[in-house]
Design a protein around this motif. Structure first.
Motif, PDB file in Angstrom:
ATOM      1  N   GLU A 185       0.784   4.315  -2.774  1.00 10.62           N
ATOM      2  CA  GLU A 185       0.793   5.743  -2.459  1.00 10.62           C
ATOM      3  C   GLU A 185       1.901   6.453  -3.242  1.00 10.62           C
ATOM      4  O   GLU A 185       1.718   7.560  -3.744  1.00 10.62           O
ATOM      5  CB  GLU A 185       1.001   5.936  -0.956  1.00 10.62           C
ATOM      6  N   GLN A 208       4.744   7.487  10.345  1.00 14.51           N
ATOM      7  CA  GLN A 208       3.294   7.703  10.432  1.00 14.51           C
ATOM      8  C   GLN A 208       2.730   7.337  11.797  1.00 14.51           C
ATOM      9  O   GLN A 208       1.871   8.041  12.314  1.00 14.51           O
ATOM     10  CB  GLN A 208       2.589   6.886   9.335  1.00 14.51           C
ATOM     11  N   CYS A 220       1.946  -1.125  10.062  1.00 17.63           N
ATOM     12  CA  CYS A 220       2.343  -2.067   9.007  1.00 17.63           C
ATOM     13  C   CYS A 220       3.428  -3.014   9.506  1.00 17.63           C
ATOM     14  O   CYS A 220       3.877  -2.951  10.653  1.00 17.63           O
ATOM     15  CB  CYS A 220       2.805  -1.308   7.766  1.00 17.63           C
ATOM     16  N   ARG A 256      -1.187   2.198   4.167  1.00 14.34           N
ATOM     17  CA  ARG A 256      -2.598   2.430   4.439  1.00 14.34           C
ATOM     18  C   ARG A 256      -3.098   1.497   5.532  1.00 14.34           C
ATOM     19  O   ARG A 256      -2.567   0.414   5.735  1.00 14.34           O
ATOM     20  CB  ARG A 256      -3.424   2.208   3.169  1.00 14.34           C
ATOM     21  N   HIS A 257      -4.154   1.949   6.192  1.00  8.93           N
ATOM     22  CA  HIS A 257      -4.834   1.073   7.140  1.00  8.93           C
ATOM     23  C   HIS A 257      -5.649   0.027   6.375  1.00  8.93           C
ATOM     24  O   HIS A 257      -6.133   0.283   5.278  1.00  8.93           O
ATOM     25  CB  HIS A 257      -5.765   1.883   8.045  1.00  8.93           C
ATOM     26  N   ARG A 258      -5.787  -1.151   6.969  1.00  7.04           N
ATOM     27  CA  ARG A 258      -6.583  -2.215   6.361  1.00  7.04           C
ATOM     28  C   ARG A 258      -7.642  -2.682   7.358  1.00  7.04           C
ATOM     29  O   ARG A 258      -7.344  -2.739   8.550  1.00  7.04           O
ATOM     30  CB  ARG A 258      -5.683  -3.404   6.002  1.00  7.04           C
ATOM     31  N   SER A 269       0.827  -1.209   0.000  1.00  7.95           N
ATOM     32  CA  SER A 269       0.000   0.000   0.000  1.00  7.95           C
ATOM     33  C   SER A 269       0.861   1.260   0.000  1.00  7.95           C
ATOM     34  O   SER A 269       0.470   2.282  -0.577  1.00  7.95           O
ATOM     35  CB  SER A 269      -0.956  -0.001   1.199  1.00  7.95           C
TER      36      SER A 269
END
Length: 570
Positions: free
Chosen positions: A339, A504, A542, A349-351, A335
Motif C-alpha cells: 500500500e 484501521q 494483521c 489488507r484483508h486476506r 501488504s
C-alpha cells in the motif's frame, strides 16, 4: 424548515444567501505552486509517487506546509484530503496547517527496549535543557541499531552509543543528514565472481525450475519473520498470470532487529544479485525495493549501485524502482508495504486474496526480505548441502540472529539453526555483560514474547517456540538480566505497539491503548488484561495486533512473582 425550499426574500433583501467570496476549501497559493513545481520538475505526477514527492517537500522545507500540500494535490490531480491523510499517517512527515514550522533541527531518541535499557530515558530528560528551545527532541521507535544502543538521530544522521555530549556535538556541527554512506565496491564484487550466476541465468545456462529446486532443497525460508519456504513462494507466484511483480522489504522496524542493515552495509551486491535472480525466476518486469527512512545512507548507496548495474545491462530484464519509507513500523507487514509503495497509507489488507495472487498494483507479487535474497547466490553456487549441513538440535541450516541487551558482544551472529539462547550467549556473545545475571530473553523481537532463563535451552527456530506462546520471527534476540523489571519490559513493548498501530481495526487500536494505560497505572488487573489480549489476538486484521499481547501474556505466565512488585524503570 423544509431544506428543499429556497430561502425567500421578505422584500428588503433579508434572508437571501450571499454568494461566497471564495470557493470552498483551501485556496491554491501561486507562490507555493511555483515552489512545488520547481521541486517536481519533470517527475511523473503518478499517484504511486505521492510519498516520494512528499519527501521532496519535507527535505527542502523541513515540513509540509498547508500551501505546499494544496499545491501538490493540484499538480497530481488528487483531492487534498487524500494527500493530507497520507502525509499525516507517516511519522517522518511534519504537517503544519497554519502555525509556525518546527525547529530547523530535530533530534529523535530511540526509546524502544534495547535503547531504553541502555539509558534512553535519561537522555530524553536531559536533552531539552542542554540543546535549547531551537532544537526539537522527540521520542522515536527502533532505529535498527540495537547493538549500538542507545541511538539518537540528528535529522537523519544517527549517533550510536549516544550521550548528551555526543548528541550536542552533532547538533552543533549540524551535519548534512546524508553526510556518510557505506562503501560498496562494484568492481571488487564482480572480480570475485559476482554476477556470474546472474549472467548464467540471463543467457539460458541456468533454468528457472533448477534454481527453484536448489533453493527448496536448501530449506531457504523468508527471514523477515514469517519463515515461508522461499522455493515454494517462487513456484506459487510463477503459477499466477503475467505480468508478475517483485517487492523487496527493507523496512525492518521490529525492536531488536538490525540484520538487514548489517548485510546491506557490508555486502550490498550479494543482496542485489539475489534480488535480480528472484526477479528473473518469476519473470518480473518491475522490481520495487522499499527501504526504511531510518537508513538514508543505505538508500543513497543502493541507488548509486543500482545505477552502475543498470549501466552495464545486468538489470535489463527488470526495471528497478527504489522507494523510501516515511517512519511506519506497520509497513514491514507485506501488504501494508505494498500500500505504501502505491503511495497510500500503510494499512494492511484483508486476506484472501494473498499478495502472491493480488499484490502490487493488483498484480501477483513476489515479496521477499533482504536477508533471504542475500543468501541466494551462496546457496545456488555451493549447493543445498552447504546449507543443510549446518544446524543443531535436529534443525538444519543457519540463521542470522540480531542479539542485543545485556551481553558483552551484541551484534548480528551467524549461527546454526536450532541453537539455544544459552548457547548463543555463551558461544557467540562473550557471555553476559559484567554485573548482570541472565534472567530472561525475547526470542523473536518485540512481538515474539518473553521467556525466563530457565527456558533458555529451547532450540531457536521456526515452530519450536509456538507451544510456549512465543515465536522466533526475524530472529531478534534481546537478553534481559536481573536488573530488568519484566513489567517495565512488557509495558515498553505495549507502548511501541500502541504508537505503531495503523488504527484501521478497533481491537488493535483501542486494545493496545487500553492495555498500555492499564499496565502503567496501579496493580495489574490480570482479568482485564487477559480479556484485552484475547480480543486483540482473535480480531485484529494483521500480525501487529495479533502479536501485541505476547510479551504481556508471557509475563503473566512465566514471571508471576513480578506482578506484586511496583512498576520499575531503567
Amino acid at each position: 424548515m423544509n431544506m428543499q425550499t429556497p430561502l425567500r426574500s421578505n422584500g428588503n433583501g433579508a434572508g437571501r444567501r450571499k454568494p461566497p467570496r471564495t470557493p470552498k476549501g483551501r485556496q491554491l497559493d501561486p507562490a507555493a505552486l511555483t515552489e512545488v513545481q520547481a521541486l517536481l520538475t519533470d517527475r511523473p505526477r503518478r499517484r504511486d509517487l505521492l510519498i516520494e514527492h512528499l519527501h521532496l517537500i519535507q527535505d527542502r522545507y523541513g515540513c509540509l506546509a498547508a500551501g505546499h500540500l494544496a499545491a501538490l494535490a493540484f499538480e497530481m490531480k488528487m483531492a487534498l484530503t487524500e494527500v493530507y491523510e497520507v502525509a499525516t499517517f507517516y511519522a517522518h512527515f511534519d504537517v503544519v496547517k497554519d502555525g509556525p514550522p518546527p525547529p530547523a533541527i530535530t533530534v529523535r531518541v530511540c526509546d524502544s527496549l534495547s535503547c531504553a535499557m541502555a539509558g534512553a530515558e535519561a537522555l530524553l530528560q536531559k536533552l531539552p535543557a542542554i540543546l535549547g528551545k531551537d532544537v526539537r527532541v522527540l521520542r522515536a521507535p527502533c532505529m535498527g541499531a540495537c547493538d549500538r544502543a542507545p541511538v539518537a538521530a540528528v535529522g537523519h544522521l544517527q549517533t550510536f552509543k549516544a550521550t548528551a555530549d555526543t548528541i550536542a556535538a552533532d547538533v552543533k556541527a549540524h551535519k548534512h543528514p546524508h553526510a556518510w554512506k557505506p562503501l560498496a565496491d562494484f568492481a571488487a564484487y564482480r572480480n570475485s565472481g559476482g554476477y556470474a550466476l546472474l549472467k548464467a541465468c540471463l543467457d539460458g545456462t541456468r533454468r528457472r525450475d533448477d534454481i527453484i529446486k536448489i533453493v527448496s532443497d536448501a530449506g531457504l525460508r523468508g527471514m523477515g519473520g514469517a519463515g515461508f519456504p522461499t522455493g515454494r513462494k517462487w513456484s506459487l507466484v510463477r503459477a499466477e498470470p503475467a505480468p508478475r511483480l517483485m517487492a523487496v522489504n527493507c523496512d525492518e522496524g521490529e525492536p531488536g532487529t538490525f540484520k538487514d542493515r548489517f548485510y546491506l552495509e557490508r555486502d550490498p551486491h550479494r543482496f542485489i544479485e539475489g534480488m535480480l535472480i528472484g526477479a528473473w525466476v518469476i519473470e518480473a518486469p518491475d522490481t520495487y525495493l522499499y527501504i526504511r527512512d531510518e537508513y538514508p545512507e543505505l538508500r543513497l548507496m543502493v541507488a548509486e549501485e543500482i545505477a552502475k548495474i543498470e549501466e552495464v545491462g545486468l538489470a535489463a530484464h527488470t526495471k528497478l524502482h527504489l522507494r523510501r519509507g516515511a517512519g511506519a513500523y506497520i509497513c514491514g507487514e507485506e501488504s501494508a508495504m505494498i500500500e505504501s509503495i502505491e503511495g497510500k497509507r500503510g494499512l494492511p489488507r484483508h486476506r484472501p486474496p494473498y499478495v502472491a495472487q493480488v499484490g502490487l498494483f493488483g498484480r501477483p507479487t513476489l515479496e521477499q526480505n533482504v536477508e533471504t535474497l542475500f543468501w541466494v547466490r551462496d546457496i545456488i553456487e555451493k549447493g543445498p548441502e552447504w546449507a543443510t549441513a549446518q544446524g543443531r538440535h535436529e534443525r538444519k541450516g543457519f540463521r542470522s540472529f540480531s542479539v542485543s541487551g545485556r551481553v558483552k558482544e551484541p551484534g548480528v551472529k551467524l549461527a546454526p539453526a536450532g541453537i539455544t539462547a544459552r548457547e548463543l550467549i555463551d558461544e557467540f556473545c562473550g557471555g553476559m555483560a559484567d554485573g548482570h545475571t541472565f534472567k530472561g530473553y525475547l526470542p523473536g523481537g518485540a512481538s515474539g514474547g518473553i521467556l525466563p532463563a530457565k527456558m533458555a535451552d529451547i532450540p531457536l527456530d521456526f515452530g519450536t517456540l509456538e507451544p510456549h506462546g512465543c515465536f522466533v520471527g526475524s530472529h531478534a534476540v534481546v537478553i534481559l538480566s536481573d536488573q530488568d523489571d519484566m513489567k517495565a519490559v512488557a509495558l515498553n513493548l505495549m507502548k511501541f505497539f500502541e504508537d505503531e498501530s495503523c488504527g484501521q481495526c478497533t481491537p488493535c487500536r483501542a486494545g493496545t491503548e487500553k492495555a498500555a494505560k492499564s499496565m502503567a497505572t496501579g496493580p495489574w488487573d490480570v482479568s482485564l488484561l487477559t480479556e484485552l489480549s484475547a480480543a486483540m489476538r482473535d480480531a485484529s486484521i494483521c500480525g501487529l495486533g495479533q502479536a501485541a499481547p505476547n510479551p504481556l501474556l508471557c509475563v503473566l505466565k512465566y514471571f508471576p512473582e513480578e506482578l506484586s512488585k511496583p512498576l520499575g524503570s531503567w
